[in-house]
Design a protein around this motif. Structure first.
Motif, mmCIF file in Angstrom:
data_model
loop_
_atom_site.group_PDB
_atom_site.id
_atom_site.type_symbol
_atom_site.label_atom_id
_atom_site.label_comp_id
_atom_site.label_asym_id
_atom_site.label_seq_id
_atom_site.Cartn_x
_atom_site.Cartn_y
_atom_site.Cartn_z
ATOM 1 N N PHE A 57 13.013 14.986 8.953
ATOM 2 C CA PHE A 57 12.021 16.042 8.146
ATOM 3 C C PHE A 57 11.571 15.397 6.743
ATOM 4 C CE2 PHE A 57 13.570 18.951 11.401
ATOM 5 C CZ PHE A 57 12.513 19.499 11.615
ATOM 6 N N ILE A 58 12.732 14.833 6.001
ATOM 7 C CA ILE A 58 12.580 14.343 4.815
ATOM 8 C C ILE A 58 11.363 13.429 4.718
ATOM 9 C CG2 ILE A 58 13.625 12.883 3.132
ATOM 10 C CD1 ILE A 58 14.417 15.633 2.475
ATOM 11 N N PRO A 59 11.250 12.300 5.569
ATOM 12 C CA PRO A 59 10.220 11.177 5.496
ATOM 13 C C PRO A 59 8.891 11.974 5.320
ATOM 14 C CG PRO A 59 11.757 10.452 6.953
ATOM 15 C CD PRO A 59 12.165 11.937 6.566
ATOM 16 N N HIS A 60 8.643 12.957 5.829
ATOM 17 C CA HIS A 60 7.263 13.657 5.836
ATOM 18 C C HIS A 60 7.057 13.965 4.297
ATOM 19 C CE1 HIS A 60 6.384 14.134 9.963
ATOM 20 N NE2 HIS A 60 7.801 14.713 10.237
ATOM 21 N N ASN B 216 3.620 8.287 9.524
ATOM 22 C CA ASN B 216 2.620 8.773 8.359
ATOM 23 C C ASN B 216 1.786 7.523 7.684
ATOM 24 O OD1 ASN B 216 3.374 11.612 7.302
ATOM 25 N ND2 ASN B 216 5.371 10.700 7.683
ATOM 26 N N GLN B 217 1.567 6.680 8.473
ATOM 27 C CA GLN B 217 0.930 5.274 8.110
ATOM 28 C C GLN B 217 -0.539 5.509 8.451
ATOM 29 O OE1 GLN B 217 0.702 2.973 6.166
ATOM 30 N NE2 GLN B 217 1.936 1.339 6.946
ATOM 31 N N GLN B 218 -1.350 5.002 7.346
ATOM 32 C CA GLN B 218 -2.824 4.780 7.472
ATOM 33 C C GLN B 218 -2.993 3.150 7.445
ATOM 34 O OE1 GLN B 218 -5.886 7.335 6.589
ATOM 35 N NE2 GLN B 218 -4.646 9.225 6.402
ATOM 36 N N ASP B 219 -4.300 2.761 7.873
ATOM 37 C CA ASP B 219 -4.545 1.492 7.913
ATOM 38 C C ASP B 219 -5.364 1.199 6.757
ATOM 39 O OD1 ASP B 219 -4.898 -1.261 8.430
ATOM 40 O OD2 ASP B 219 -5.783 -0.754 10.377
ATOM 41 N N TYR B 220 -4.601 1.442 5.638
ATOM 42 C CA TYR B 220 -4.903 0.908 4.200
ATOM 43 C C TYR B 220 -5.243 -0.641 4.100
ATOM 44 C CZ TYR B 220 -3.394 5.731 2.760
ATOM 45 O OH TYR B 220 -3.469 7.121 2.659
ATOM 46 N N TYR C 220 -9.090 9.399 -0.608
ATOM 47 C CA TYR C 220 -8.464 9.004 -1.725
ATOM 48 C C TYR C 220 -8.438 7.427 -2.165
ATOM 49 C CZ TYR C 220 -6.888 13.881 -1.120
ATOM 50 O OH TYR C 220 -6.964 15.203 -0.686
ATOM 51 N N PHE C 221 -8.279 6.716 -1.204
ATOM 52 C CA PHE C 221 -8.232 5.339 -1.325
ATOM 53 C C PHE C 221 -9.563 4.658 -1.970
ATOM 54 C CE2 PHE C 221 -8.614 0.805 -0.033
ATOM 55 C CZ PHE C 221 -7.245 0.249 -0.207
ATOM 56 N N ILE C 222 -10.445 5.404 -1.672
ATOM 57 C CA ILE C 222 -11.989 5.051 -2.278
ATOM 58 C C ILE C 222 -12.038 5.338 -3.667
ATOM 59 C CG2 ILE C 222 -14.560 5.439 -2.477
ATOM 60 C CD1 ILE C 222 -14.386 5.654 0.852
ATOM 61 N N CYS C 223 -11.328 6.536 -4.006
ATOM 62 C CA CYS C 223 -11.415 7.114 -5.535
ATOM 63 C C CYS C 223 -10.479 6.244 -6.317
ATOM 64 C CB CYS C 223 -10.958 8.570 -5.376
ATOM 65 S SG CYS C 223 -11.969 9.717 -4.562
ATOM 66 N N TYR C 224 -9.326 5.952 -5.723
ATOM 67 C CA TYR C 224 -8.222 5.187 -6.535
ATOM 68 C C TYR C 224 -8.820 3.801 -6.774
ATOM 69 C CZ TYR C 224 -3.997 2.716 -7.524
ATOM 70 O OH TYR C 224 -3.198 1.824 -8.315
ATOM 71 N N ASN C 225 -9.516 3.256 -5.970
ATOM 72 C CA ASN C 225 -10.060 1.755 -6.224
ATOM 73 C C ASN C 225 -11.546 1.812 -6.949
ATOM 74 O OD1 ASN C 225 -8.124 -0.319 -4.725
ATOM 75 N ND2 ASN C 225 -8.236 1.474 -3.376
ATOM 76 N N LYS C 226 -11.859 3.028 -7.423
ATOM 77 C CA LYS C 226 -13.019 3.298 -8.101
ATOM 78 C C LYS C 226 -14.371 2.646 -7.155
ATOM 79 C CE LYS C 226 -10.885 2.842 -12.759
ATOM 80 N NZ LYS C 226 -9.347 2.845 -12.212
ATOM 81 N N ALA C 227 -14.244 3.018 -6.063
ATOM 82 C CA ALA C 227 -15.410 2.528 -5.222
ATOM 83 C C ALA C 227 -16.306 3.483 -4.924
ATOM 84 C CB ALA C 227 -14.726 1.871 -3.964
ATOM 85 N N GLY C 228 -16.152 4.566 -5.500
ATOM 86 C CA GLY C 228 -17.091 5.920 -5.139
ATOM 87 C C GLY C 228 -16.474 6.992 -5.138
ATOM 88 N N ASP C 229 -17.417 8.110 -5.095
ATOM 89 C CA ASP C 229 -16.713 9.619 -5.182
ATOM 90 C C ASP C 229 -16.693 9.816 -3.569
ATOM 91 O OD1 ASP C 229 -16.213 12.105 -5.696
ATOM 92 O OD2 ASP C 229 -18.189 12.597 -6.601
ATOM 93 N N ALA C 230 -15.586 10.077 -3.305
ATOM 94 C CA ALA C 230 -15.484 10.638 -1.853
ATOM 95 C C ALA C 230 -14.579 11.852 -1.640
ATOM 96 C CB ALA C 230 -14.866 9.405 -1.134
ATOM 97 N N PHE C 231 -14.716 12.614 -0.486
ATOM 98 C CA PHE C 231 -13.718 13.540 -0.005
ATOM 99 C C PHE C 231 -14.188 13.988 1.293
ATOM 100 C CE2 PHE C 231 -17.256 16.268 -0.413
ATOM 101 C CZ PHE C 231 -17.162 17.573 -0.817
ATOM 102 N N PHE D 203 0.935 -1.233 -0.097
ATOM 103 C CA PHE D 203 -0.093 -0.072 -0.010
ATOM 104 C C PHE D 203 0.726 1.306 -0.023
ATOM 105 C CE2 PHE D 203 -2.402 -3.265 2.130
ATOM 106 C CZ PHE D 203 -3.636 -3.288 1.291
ATOM 107 N N ALA D 204 0.251 2.565 -0.317
ATOM 108 C CA ALA D 204 1.013 3.840 -0.244
ATOM 109 C C ALA D 204 1.036 4.032 1.285
ATOM 110 C CB ALA D 204 0.231 5.017 -1.213
ATOM 111 N N TYR D 205 1.858 5.108 1.379
ATOM 112 C CA TYR D 205 2.057 5.621 2.647
ATOM 113 C C TYR D 205 1.253 7.181 2.944
ATOM 114 C CZ TYR D 205 5.090 1.846 3.522
ATOM 115 O OH TYR D 205 5.603 0.363 3.672
ATOM 116 N N GLY D 206 0.949 7.664 4.120
ATOM 117 C CA GLY D 206 0.691 8.904 4.310
ATOM 118 C C GLY D 206 -0.937 9.036 3.955
ATOM 119 N N ALA D 207 -1.398 10.283 4.339
ATOM 120 C CA ALA D 207 -2.844 10.770 3.989
ATOM 121 C C ALA D 207 -2.937 11.034 2.679
ATOM 122 C CB ALA D 207 -3.193 11.848 4.969
ATOM 123 N N ASP D 208 -1.887 11.454 1.895
ATOM 124 C CA ASP D 208 -2.091 12.133 0.634
ATOM 125 C C ASP D 208 -1.477 10.921 -0.358
ATOM 126 O OD1 ASP D 208 -3.377 14.106 1.212
ATOM 127 O OD2 ASP D 208 -1.423 15.136 1.186
#
Length: 497
Positions: A129-132, A364-368, A394-405, A40-45
């Motif tokens: 600071f760089i890993p952020h 920066n981990q989220q439970d993806y 963004y995880f929902i949008c990327y996986n085409k599971a709906g329109d979310a924000f 999975f990706a890392y971070g909220a973004d």
């Protein structure tokens, strides 16, 4: 037969580039080893970038308009594989490697000492600071990369030949434009460096100097009007409107509370202006000019006047303090004449870099993985809008599971089915403040789903103290900013690359 006398000069000639290249490979490998710890990706973004690239590849446009060259670089890199998350991670790892190269080049320009420059390059990208940026704020990372290139051009010696000098000016402007488009924060900082340079180096009469400066202002205004998500005067208003909160012990203390294991690094950065002032008398005028600018930069991004909560706007500005802090330390590093001390410091920085990356990954981990389990359980009608916290949307949008924000719905969505994915509210609380027949879907991980109008009704019935507890970043309750709404005007169809 090869002349033996020519071998040594050849080795000497390529020794420095080969050394830089080997360090580059080592750094990229180190970055990849941590980035690849999860599929999975890392971070909220993390999935914001994946969703942006996927949108451009499949629809020919970004779902949120943006002109950053970093996004286009991610799109281009996605052509080398079928997994966008994977290609994004490789792109970022290479970007950190190239950041080492450009930081080394600039430090060599300042010190003319190769071993110290290599050590500084490793120091620069080993900061906590760089890993952020490498895990979460990828556009910022690109802005930093182009900013260092921009600073390098500003500090190169100017050719005596007029044609070559104008070619140098063109390079400066090109890198300034790349910084400007990469990210707003580095764009604003680049302007603070660019305008004084223009005033100092364009040797025209006073009238033409003012005309030239006015032309630059017009160009910047034009950029902000013609391109999405570039620096705009609304961003200046956002800075001015930020709540002031005097921090007696400075943001370094607030950052150290988030990262107590890196307290020594924060102390060194905090003391870096003193380290520079200790060595300033031994520097030439050109070096003093550069480091004095870094000193001003340092104080501007570390003013103890804001509330530095995690990922707030002041916090994201403060994260850039490692740039001037590192360069102020560089002036002190030049005092080290012993090659073995420089070599030992450089070798120490590699395991330190690994530690900062692992800690940054955790921060920066989220439970993806949990989100991937929840996705198949959704039961939303077509054309639904899903309100959920940042990262999950963004995880929902990327996986085409709906329109979310992660903002409150706007008036234009009033005719759509609107649902809320809530975190941290129990069935007992729902039963206390909502009718028992209310339809609520309970999901793993303490998540639940209900209609947005029902959620707002629930909030109105909640006591004030409970509302404050629940309305955190995982249960967003704010509208999109004017800057984000402004980006809507740039939405239009475009061709895929």
């Amino acid at each position: 037969m090869v002349n033996s006398n020519s071998v040594l000069p050849m080795i000497t000639k390529f020794k420095k580039p080969i050394t830089v290249f080997l360090f580059f490979i080592l750094i990229v490998g180190l970055q990849l080893s941590v980035q690849m710890n999860s599929r999975f990706a890392y971070g909220a973004d993390g999935y914001y970038y994946a969703a942006q690239v996927n949108s451009y590849v499949t629809k020919g446009r970004f779902f949120s308009p943006d002109a950053s060259p970093i996004l286009y670089g991610l799109v281009l890199f996605s052509k080398f594989g079928s997994d966008i998350v994977l290609t994004n991670k490789i792109f970022v790892s290479l970007l950190v490697g190239f950041l080492f190269v450009v930081a080394t080049r600039l430090s060599f320009l300042l010190t003319h000492q190769f071993s110290i420059s290599i050590c500084f390059g490793v120091l620069f990208i080993s900061s906590s600071f760089i890993p952020h940026f490498s895990f979460n704020f990828i556009k910022n990372l690109g802005g930093i990369f182009f900013f260092i290139l921009f600073l390098t051009e500003l500090n190169l010696s100017y050719p005596s030949d007029t044609k070559k000098r104008w070619f140098h000016y063109v390079r400066i402007f090109v890198f300034f434009v790349l910084v400007f488009f990469s990210h707003k924060i580095t764009a604003g900082i680049a302007i603070c460096f660019f305008i004084p340079w223009v005033v100092k180096h364009i040797q025209w009469n006073q009238f033409f100097s003012w005309v030239f400066l006015f032309g630059i202002v017009l160009i910047l205004v034009g950029f902000s009007l013609l391109f999405p998500n570039t620096l705009h005067w609304n961003d200046l208003k956002a800075v001015i409107a930020e709540n002031l909160e005097f921090q007696l012990l400075s943001p370094f203390y607030q950052y150290a509370k988030l990262y107590p294991e890196f307290l020594f690094e924060q102390i060194v950065f905090f003391l870096s202006p003193l380290l520079y002032l200790f060595t300033r008398k031994d520097l030439d005028s050109k070096q003093k000019s550069f480091y004095d600018q870094m000193l001003v930069f340092y104080f501007l991004v570390s003013l103890p006047i804001f509330s530095y909560t995690a990922f707030s706007f002041p916090f994201r500005i403060f994260l850039l303090v490692f740039i001037p802090g590192s360069f102020l330390i560089l002036s002190f590093l030049t005092k080290f004449k012993s090659q073995w001390k420089i070599g030992f410091l450089c070798l120490f920085l590699f395991p330190y870099q690994m530690v900062t990356m692992v800690r940054g990954k955790e921060f920066n981990q989220q439970d993806y993985k949990l989100y991937s389990i929840i996705l198949p359980l959704f039961q939303f009608p077509k054309n639904s809008l899903i309100i959920v916290h940042q990262g999950f949307d963004y995880f929902i949008c990327y996986n085409k599971a709906g329109d979310a924000f992660h903002f409150l719905p706007e008036e234009k969505h009033k005719n759509r089915p609107i649902y809320r994915i809530v975190y941290g509210v129990s069935a007992t609380e729902y039963n206390l403040y909502l009718p028992k027949e209310t339809k609520i879907q309970y999901l793993p991980g303490f998540y639940s789903v209900l209609e947005e109008k029902t959620w707002q009704e629930f909030l109105q019935n909640l006591p004030e103290d409970s509302r404050e507890r629940i309305l955190n970043w995982k249960n967003p309750n704010a509208h999109r900013t004017q800057t984000m709404l402004r980006n809507e005007t740039f939405k239009e169809k475009s061709n895929s690359i």
